[in-house]
Design a protein around this motif. Structure first.
Motif, mmCIF file in Angstrom:
data_model
loop_
_atom_site.group_PDB
_atom_site.id
_atom_site.type_symbol
_atom_site.label_atom_id
_atom_site.label_comp_id
_atom_site.label_asym_id
_atom_site.label_seq_id
_atom_site.Cartn_x
_atom_site.Cartn_y
_atom_site.Cartn_z
ATOM 1 N N SER A 186 5.439 -40.596 -33.228
ATOM 2 C CA SER A 186 4.361 -40.738 -34.206
ATOM 3 C C SER A 186 4.080 -39.426 -34.926
ATOM 4 O O SER A 186 3.511 -39.413 -36.009
ATOM 5 C CB SER A 186 3.087 -41.234 -33.528
ATOM 6 O OG SER A 186 2.608 -40.282 -32.600
ATOM 7 N N ALA A 187 4.498 -38.318 -34.342
ATOM 8 C CA ALA A 187 4.344 -37.011 -34.976
ATOM 9 C C ALA A 187 5.655 -36.556 -35.631
ATOM 10 O O ALA A 187 5.763 -35.430 -36.083
ATOM 11 C CB ALA A 187 3.887 -35.977 -33.952
ATOM 12 N N GLY A 188 6.658 -37.447 -35.651
ATOM 13 C CA GLY A 188 7.923 -37.140 -36.305
ATOM 14 C C GLY A 188 8.971 -36.498 -35.420
ATOM 15 O O GLY A 188 10.030 -36.108 -35.894
ATOM 16 N N TYR A 189 8.707 -36.382 -34.120
ATOM 17 C CA TYR A 189 9.647 -35.710 -33.216
ATOM 18 C C TYR A 189 10.622 -36.706 -32.589
ATOM 19 O O TYR A 189 10.254 -37.817 -32.229
ATOM 20 C CB TYR A 189 8.899 -34.980 -32.105
ATOM 21 C CG TYR A 189 8.179 -33.752 -32.594
ATOM 22 C CD1 TYR A 189 8.841 -32.533 -32.697
ATOM 23 C CD2 TYR A 189 6.843 -33.808 -32.968
ATOM 24 C CE1 TYR A 189 8.188 -31.397 -33.160
ATOM 25 C CE2 TYR A 189 6.175 -32.677 -33.428
ATOM 26 C CZ TYR A 189 6.848 -31.483 -33.524
ATOM 27 O OH TYR A 189 6.208 -30.369 -33.979
ATOM 28 N N ILE B 69 12.773 -32.252 -31.795
ATOM 29 C CA ILE B 69 12.810 -31.657 -33.133
ATOM 30 C C ILE B 69 12.283 -32.652 -34.158
ATOM 31 O O ILE B 69 12.182 -33.849 -33.887
ATOM 32 C CB ILE B 69 14.240 -31.240 -33.554
ATOM 33 C CG1 ILE B 69 15.131 -32.490 -33.675
ATOM 34 C CG2 ILE B 69 14.823 -30.209 -32.621
ATOM 35 C CD1 ILE B 69 16.403 -32.270 -34.457
ATOM 36 N N ARG B 70 11.973 -32.138 -35.314
ATOM 37 C CA ARG B 70 11.753 -32.952 -36.502
ATOM 38 C C ARG B 70 12.985 -32.715 -37.369
ATOM 39 O O ARG B 70 13.164 -31.634 -37.921
ATOM 40 C CB ARG B 70 10.499 -32.512 -37.242
ATOM 41 C CG ARG B 70 9.223 -32.854 -36.538
ATOM 42 C CD ARG B 70 8.069 -32.298 -37.331
ATOM 43 N NE ARG B 70 6.820 -32.886 -36.901
ATOM 44 C CZ ARG B 70 5.645 -32.432 -37.273
ATOM 45 N NH1 ARG B 70 5.553 -31.400 -38.092
ATOM 46 N NH2 ARG B 70 4.543 -33.009 -36.854
ATOM 47 N N ALA B 71 13.826 -33.723 -37.483
ATOM 48 C CA ALA B 71 15.090 -33.562 -38.212
ATOM 49 C C ALA B 71 14.851 -33.118 -39.648
ATOM 50 O O ALA B 71 15.625 -32.337 -40.203
ATOM 51 C CB ALA B 71 15.888 -34.862 -38.181
ATOM 52 N N PHE B 72 13.755 -33.547 -40.244
ATOM 53 C CA PHE B 72 13.478 -33.167 -41.631
ATOM 54 C C PHE B 72 13.051 -31.708 -41.762
ATOM 55 O O PHE B 72 13.044 -31.167 -42.864
ATOM 56 C CB PHE B 72 12.419 -34.086 -42.252
ATOM 57 C CG PHE B 72 11.096 -34.107 -41.533
ATOM 58 C CD1 PHE B 72 10.107 -33.191 -41.832
ATOM 59 C CD2 PHE B 72 10.848 -35.064 -40.564
ATOM 60 C CE1 PHE B 72 8.888 -33.217 -41.172
ATOM 61 C CE2 PHE B 72 9.631 -35.107 -39.904
ATOM 62 C CZ PHE B 72 8.647 -34.179 -40.206
ATOM 63 N N GLU C 29 11.061 -40.598 -23.174
ATOM 64 C CA GLU C 29 11.442 -40.091 -21.852
ATOM 65 C C GLU C 29 11.623 -38.565 -21.821
ATOM 66 O O GLU C 29 11.615 -37.955 -20.768
ATOM 67 C CB GLU C 29 12.708 -40.790 -21.336
ATOM 68 C CG GLU C 29 13.956 -40.528 -22.149
ATOM 69 C CD GLU C 29 14.176 -41.508 -23.306
ATOM 70 O OE1 GLU C 29 15.279 -41.502 -23.859
ATOM 71 O OE2 GLU C 29 13.250 -42.257 -23.661
ATOM 72 N N HIS C 30 11.762 -37.946 -22.998
ATOM 73 C CA HIS C 30 11.899 -36.490 -23.083
ATOM 74 C C HIS C 30 10.590 -35.800 -23.446
ATOM 75 O O HIS C 30 10.538 -34.575 -23.533
ATOM 76 C CB HIS C 30 12.958 -36.112 -24.122
ATOM 77 C CG HIS C 30 14.309 -36.658 -23.824
ATOM 78 N ND1 HIS C 30 15.121 -36.158 -22.837
ATOM 79 C CD2 HIS C 30 14.997 -37.691 -24.370
ATOM 80 C CE1 HIS C 30 16.248 -36.846 -22.793
ATOM 81 N NE2 HIS C 30 16.196 -37.776 -23.708
ATOM 82 N N GLY C 31 9.548 -36.595 -23.704
ATOM 83 C CA GLY C 31 8.260 -36.041 -24.109
ATOM 84 C C GLY C 31 8.108 -35.883 -25.616
ATOM 85 O O GLY C 31 7.120 -35.335 -26.087
ATOM 86 N N CYS C 32 9.081 -36.378 -26.392
ATOM 87 C CA CYS C 32 9.016 -36.292 -27.856
ATOM 88 C C CYS C 32 8.085 -37.378 -28.385
ATOM 89 O O CYS C 32 8.154 -38.518 -27.945
ATOM 90 C CB CYS C 32 10.399 -36.485 -28.472
ATOM 91 S SG CYS C 32 11.647 -35.354 -27.854
ATOM 92 N N LYS C 33 7.251 -37.021 -29.341
ATOM 93 C CA LYS C 33 6.277 -37.960 -29.901
ATOM 94 C C LYS C 33 6.734 -38.419 -31.284
ATOM 95 O O LYS C 33 6.590 -37.701 -32.267
ATOM 96 C CB LYS C 33 4.906 -37.310 -29.960
ATOM 97 C CG LYS C 33 4.418 -36.987 -28.564
ATOM 98 C CD LYS C 33 3.030 -36.464 -28.545
ATOM 99 C CE LYS C 33 2.687 -36.180 -27.087
ATOM 100 N NZ LYS C 33 1.335 -35.912 -26.847
#
Length: 154
Positions: free
Chosen positions: A52-55, A65-68, A46-50
């Motif tokens: 599958s790309a780790g976001y 973000i990517r937490a890693f 719902e925020h546009g985070c993907k």
């Protein structure tokens, strides 16, 4: 000569028949449309985070973000935890740490912990976890004070 022509005609006919069969992939497949593969990166939340790309959506940073990449890696310490899966802690910035956002393996969403002590070190809590920081070392304990994860800011 007629038998040579007949053999050539039969060979040609056999080639056409085999070529016609090569396009068929089996029983009932003649009218079945091919399955479409899911689009890579087509899983925006719902925020546009993907994912599958780790976001993932970060509440404290108000962005994907990517937490890693931006978080502090906490390695598993408790015996029962999978030693190949890390937890991550994210703060709004190095200067702004009123809330810690905790990403635990296997959890679909992050959890927020509020800062409860400003004693030069740092303690953040919610009902289930206590995160402490002393001299750059972060330790995540459960509510029973059992150490689960630990790591330092690199």
């Amino acid at each position: 000569m007629q038998s040579t022509l007949s053999i050539a005609f039969k060979s040609l006919l056999l080639c056409f028949l085999l070529a016609g069969c090569a396009g068929s992939s089996g029983e009932g497949s003649q009218n079945t449309p091919p399955e479409e593969a899911p689009a890579v990166g087509g899983d925006a939340d719902e925020h546009g985070c993907k994912a599958s790309a780790g976001y993932h959506w970060s509440v404290v940073r108000n962005e994907c973000i990517r937490a890693f990449e931006v978080g502090i890696r906490l390695a598993p310490q408790a015996e029962e935890l999978d030693k190949t899966l890390s937890a991550f802690v994210v703060f709004k910035s190095d200067e702004e740490d009123l809330q810690a956002e905790l990403y635990l393996p296997g959890q679909p969403r992050s959890m927020l912990l509020d800062r409860v002590a400003d004693d030069g070190a740092g303690t953040w809590k919610n009902g289930a976890f206590i995160l402490t920081q002393w001299r750059g070392m972060y330790t995540l304990n459960d509510a029973n004070d059992k150490t689960l994860y630990q790591g330092n800011k690199e």
